[in-house]
Design an enzyme around this catalytic site. Structure first.
Site, PDB file in Angstrom:
ATOM      1  N   LYS A   1       6.503   2.305  15.630  1.00 43.94           N
ATOM      2  CA  LYS A   1       7.929   2.340  15.308  1.00 43.94           C
ATOM      3  C   LYS A   1       8.126   2.717  13.839  1.00 43.94           C
ATOM      4  CE  LYS A   1      10.956  -0.573  13.835  1.00 43.94           C
ATOM      5  NZ  LYS A   1      11.756   0.330  12.978  1.00 43.94           N
TER       6      LYS A   1
ATOM      7  N   GLU B   1       0.466  -5.164   5.310  1.00 49.26           N
ATOM      8  CA  GLU B   1       0.402  -4.511   3.996  1.00 49.26           C
ATOM      9  C   GLU B   1       1.802  -4.618   3.415  1.00 49.26           C
ATOM     10  OE1 GLU B   1       0.869  -2.321   1.198  1.00 49.26           O
ATOM     11  OE2 GLU B   1       0.443  -0.534   2.396  1.00 49.26           O
TER      12      GLU B   1
ATOM     13  N   CYS C   1       4.432   0.672  -2.691  1.00 49.84           N
ATOM     14  CA  CYS C   1       4.049  -0.747  -2.755  1.00 49.84           C
ATOM     15  C   CYS C   1       3.080  -0.988  -3.912  1.00 49.84           C
ATOM     16  CB  CYS C   1       3.437  -1.177  -1.436  1.00 49.84           C
ATOM     17  SG  CYS C   1       2.201  -0.032  -0.830  1.00 49.84           S
TER      18      CYS C   1
ATOM     19  N   GLU D   1       9.505  -7.570  -6.619  1.00 54.76           N
ATOM     20  CA  GLU D   1       9.381  -6.148  -6.335  1.00 54.76           C
ATOM     21  C   GLU D   1      10.770  -5.491  -6.367  1.00 54.76           C
ATOM     22  OE1 GLU D   1       8.087  -4.882  -2.300  1.00 54.76           O
ATOM     23  OE2 GLU D   1       6.661  -3.630  -3.377  1.00 54.76           O
TER      24      GLU D   1
HETATM   25  P1  NAI Z   1      11.561  -3.927   5.955  1.00 59.29           P
HETATM   26  O1  NAI Z   1      10.324  -4.742   5.815  1.00 59.29           O
HETATM   27  O2  NAI Z   1      12.778  -4.567   6.548  1.00 59.29           O
HETATM   28  O3  NAI Z   1      11.249  -2.654   6.886  1.00 59.29           O
HETATM   29  C1  NAI Z   1       9.971  -2.165   7.194  1.00 59.29           C
HETATM   30  C2  NAI Z   1       9.854  -1.915   8.698  1.00 59.29           C
HETATM   31  O4  NAI Z   1       9.934  -3.141   9.394  1.00 59.29           O
HETATM   32  C3  NAI Z   1      10.955  -1.033   9.286  1.00 59.29           C
HETATM   33  O5  NAI Z   1      10.389  -0.201  10.283  1.00 59.29           O
HETATM   34  C4  NAI Z   1      11.895  -2.047   9.918  1.00 59.29           C
HETATM   35  O6  NAI Z   1      12.666  -1.537  10.971  1.00 59.29           O
HETATM   36  C5  NAI Z   1      10.930  -3.093  10.422  1.00 59.29           C
HETATM   37  N1  NAI Z   1      11.463  -4.442  10.590  1.00 59.29           N
HETATM   38  C6  NAI Z   1      12.503  -5.032   9.957  1.00 59.29           C
HETATM   39  N2  NAI Z   1      12.666  -6.292  10.368  1.00 59.29           N
HETATM   40  C7  NAI Z   1      11.715  -6.523  11.307  1.00 59.29           C
HETATM   41  C8  NAI Z   1      11.340  -7.670  12.092  1.00 59.29           C
HETATM   42  N3  NAI Z   1      11.998  -8.822  12.011  1.00 59.29           N
HETATM   43  N4  NAI Z   1      10.303  -7.554  12.939  1.00 59.29           N
HETATM   44  C9  NAI Z   1       9.608  -6.406  13.030  1.00 59.29           C
HETATM   45  N5  NAI Z   1       9.905  -5.307  12.308  1.00 59.29           N
HETATM   46  C10 NAI Z   1      10.943  -5.358  11.457  1.00 59.29           C
HETATM   47  O7  NAI Z   1      11.893  -3.315   4.560  1.00 59.29           O
HETATM   48  P2  NAI Z   1      13.314  -2.783   4.009  1.00 59.29           P
HETATM   49  O8  NAI Z   1      14.402  -3.746   4.376  1.00 59.29           O
HETATM   50  O9  NAI Z   1      13.476  -1.394   4.432  1.00 59.29           O
HETATM   51  O10 NAI Z   1      13.071  -2.853   2.439  1.00 59.29           O
HETATM   52  C11 NAI Z   1      13.250  -4.071   1.735  1.00 59.29           C
HETATM   53  C12 NAI Z   1      12.253  -4.216   0.617  1.00 59.29           C
HETATM   54  O11 NAI Z   1      10.944  -4.260   1.153  1.00 59.29           O
HETATM   55  C13 NAI Z   1      12.204  -3.055  -0.369  1.00 59.29           C
HETATM   56  O12 NAI Z   1      13.169  -3.199  -1.358  1.00 59.29           O
HETATM   57  C14 NAI Z   1      10.802  -3.174  -0.901  1.00 59.29           C
HETATM   58  O13 NAI Z   1      10.762  -4.104  -1.953  1.00 59.29           O
HETATM   59  C15 NAI Z   1      10.012  -3.705   0.261  1.00 59.29           C
HETATM   60  N6  NAI Z   1       9.255  -2.646   0.970  1.00 59.29           N
HETATM   61  C16 NAI Z   1       7.907  -2.575   0.816  1.00 59.29           C
HETATM   62  C17 NAI Z   1       7.194  -1.562   1.419  1.00 59.29           C
HETATM   63  C18 NAI Z   1       5.723  -1.431   1.269  1.00 59.29           C
HETATM   64  O14 NAI Z   1       5.199  -0.332   1.406  1.00 59.29           O
HETATM   65  N7  NAI Z   1       4.985  -2.484   1.015  1.00 59.29           N
HETATM   66  C19 NAI Z   1       7.858  -0.534   2.228  1.00 59.29           C
HETATM   67  C20 NAI Z   1       9.277  -0.726   2.388  1.00 59.29           C
HETATM   68  C21 NAI Z   1       9.936  -1.739   1.755  1.00 59.29           C
END
Ligand code: NAI
Ligand code: MG
Length: 489
Positions: free
Chosen positions: A195, A269, A303, A400
């Site tokens: 996804k 991650e 990240c 972050e």
């Molecule tokens: P997020 O963690 O909500 O989204 C990442 C993925 O997880 C997306 O595909 C989303 O649809 C999915 N997701 C969301 N809630 C879920 C759940 N309960 N169960 C399973 N999957 C779920 O991240 P978001 O809201 O886009 O960004 C928020 C913050 O997260 C950013 O400001 C940043 O600090 C951090 N982030 C870190 C990343 C990394 O590479 N470590 C990548 C993206 C965001």
């Protein structure tokens, strides 16, 4: 012959470069995308669709299906079936041919992937063209090579696939994260339900088309779109054996709880708050360039971004001036322009998060410096930003931000640098800049980070394992370690 005028090499920051936009014509984006289940594009049971927009212009690019629990049920069944009947039994040598073919096809269609990645996500075309797409292809090539050598990777341990992997990825490196997840899973004999993030689904859906073209047996790779509820339905489905997640620490914690006690294997991650550490014996220009690359690369949507800088006090003034000078030369704007250094922030929501932290930094008493770059009126943009006079306890030094914002602190001794670098909840990466090899070895053994770069930053290779400590998650992706996450041994 006419007298030649003296060549002036000094960079003039007021000079505007002529636009050099990449053409969009190669990108074939459909008006609507369905779910990729069992080798076919299928309408969602939910009958719902959502828009994906170009964050550089706020234009809608396409409508994408939103999968619900019934869709997730169907897709997991397809993946299970493909695992039991075809992929789980196929000799590694045969699996390798398919994975190799995917890699070749990505290379052949590299330009189209790069353009779509930039349109959907906002990153500069230079990056999607020169980094994201080639590195994604390399990942498939690399793991294709392992598919028939698993016994050599884990001698006398009878490595076996896990079954069906549910994989959830973020929006910062959409195609590359898809490759990081899919390639090792397939090499190890698992089938996949992936996804992508809701703001950047298009390159994963293009990958689905490519997988059809590669004649992969139906159901081996399935791609479903949707937001957090779709992701949660996948994580909680009893029919999967493995969850691989890259994204926020917040969601990572929810997933860890959901998976606890189910027997599903898990890799997470998550976020980071990496420090670049500059010692006074470092080649300063090179270090400054590395710091700029470390935090402004991909708008800081990384990240492992070097979002903190620790500078030895004796060179602080010099380094700060060099950073400010360099900041002023960075070109912020249209990601499709090949001159652009800093493209669009991925979404309005993420821009709001970044702006919130910029306010917090000022309220906490840190001193702000922003480049004077003119940013486009439409679209989501943020000027590259530095904070000085930052205290270790400040939120901008601990949390972050995931944007082009750098927090700068100073130190006097190696021990102080180590103490400050390690003093956050995260532990994903770090950078060390020094002329001395012994100092590098001392630092790398004491920094609590999964990756430490020395005299460089943000360098990736499929052969090197990547992953974190503490709140940055666990498990490793890439290299031989990355195979372990998809095998029973
Ligand atoms: P997020 O963690 O909500 O989204 C990442 C993925 O997880 C997306 O595909 C989303 O649809 C999915 N997701 C969301 N809630 C879920 C759940 N309960 N169960 C399973 N999957 C779920 O991240 P978001 O809201 O886009 O960004 C928020 C913050 O997260 C950013 O400001 C940043 O600090 C951090 N982030 C870190 C990343 C990394 O590479 N470590 C990548 C993206 C965001
Ligand atoms: Mg988008």
């Amino acid at each position: 012959m006419a007298k030649t005028s003296t060549l002036r090499l000094k960079f003039d920051s007021t000079r505007t470069l002529a636009p050099a936009p990449e053409s969009k014509s190669i990108a074939k984006i459909a008006e609507r995308y369905e779910l990729f289940i069992n080798g076919k594009f299928e309408k969602p049971a939910s009958k719902k669709y959502f828009n994906t927009v170009n964050p550089a212009t706020e234009e809608v690019l396409s409508k994408v299906a939103a999968a619900n629990a019934a869709d997730v049920d169907k897709v997991v069944m397809a993946a299970r079936n493909a695992y039991n009947k075809v992929w789980g039994k196929m000799p590694g040598k045969e699996r390798a041919k398919y994975i190799f073919r995917i890699a070749r096809l990505i290379q052949e269609r590299a330009r189209e992937f790069a353009v779509i990645e930039t349109l959907d996500g906002g990153k500069p075309i230079r990056e999607s063209r020169d980094f994201d797409v080639p590195t994604a292809a390399n990942h498939f090539f690399y793991y294709a090579g392992w598919a028939d050598k698993l016994e050599y990777a884990f001698p006398n341990r009878n490595p076996q696939p896990l079954g069906v992997a549910g994989q959830i990825i973020p929006w910062n490196f959409p195609l590359l994260m898809a490759a990081w997840k899919i390639a090792p899973a397939l090499a190890c004999g698992n089938t996949v339900v992936l996804k992508p993030a809701e703001t950047t689904p298009l390159t994963a859906l293009k990958l689905a088309e490519l997988i059809q073209e590669a004649d992969l047996p139906p159901g081996v790779v399935n791609i479903i779109t949707g937001a957090g509820d779709t992701g949660a339905a996948l994580v909680n489905h009893p029919g999967i054996n493995k969850v691989a997640f890259t994204g926020s620490t917040e969601v990572g914690k929810i997933i860890q709880k959901a998976v606890a006690g189910t027997g599903k294997k898990l890799t997470l991650e998550l976020g980071g708050k990496a420090a670049n550490i500059i010692f006074d014996d470092a080649p300063l220009d090179q270090a400054v360039e590395g710091v700029i690359n470390g935090i402004f690369f991909n708008q800081g949507h990384v990240c492992c971004a070097g979002s903190r800088l620790l500078v030895q006090e004796s060179v602080y003034k010099q380094v700060l001036q060099k950073l400010k000078d360099r900041l002023e030369t960075l070109i912020v704007g249209d990601p499709m322009d090949k001159n652009t250094d800093i493209g669009a922030i991925n979404s309005r929501q993420q821009l709001e998060v970044i702006n919130k932290y910029i306010k917090i930094g000022q309220q906490e008493g840190a001193e702000m410096f922003q480049s004077s770059a003119v940013i486009p009126k439409k679209g989501f943009y943020c000027r590259p930003t530095l904070f000085t006079n930052v205290a270790q306890s400040n939120r901008i030094a601990q949390e972050e931000i995931f944007g082009p914002v750098l927090s700068i602190q100073t130190f006097r001794t190696e021990d102080e640098a180590i103490e400050k670098a390690n003093n956050t909840p995260f532990g994903l990466s770090a950078g060390v800049w020094t002329d001395k090899g012994s100092k590098i070895f001392n630092m790398t053994s004491k920094l609590k980070a999964g990756v430490v770069w020395a005299n460089t930053y943000n360098k990736f290779d499929p052969v090197s394992p990547f992953g974190g400590f503490k709140e940055s998650g666990f498990g490793r992706e890439g290299g031989l370690h990355g195979l372990g996450a998809y095998l029973k041994v």
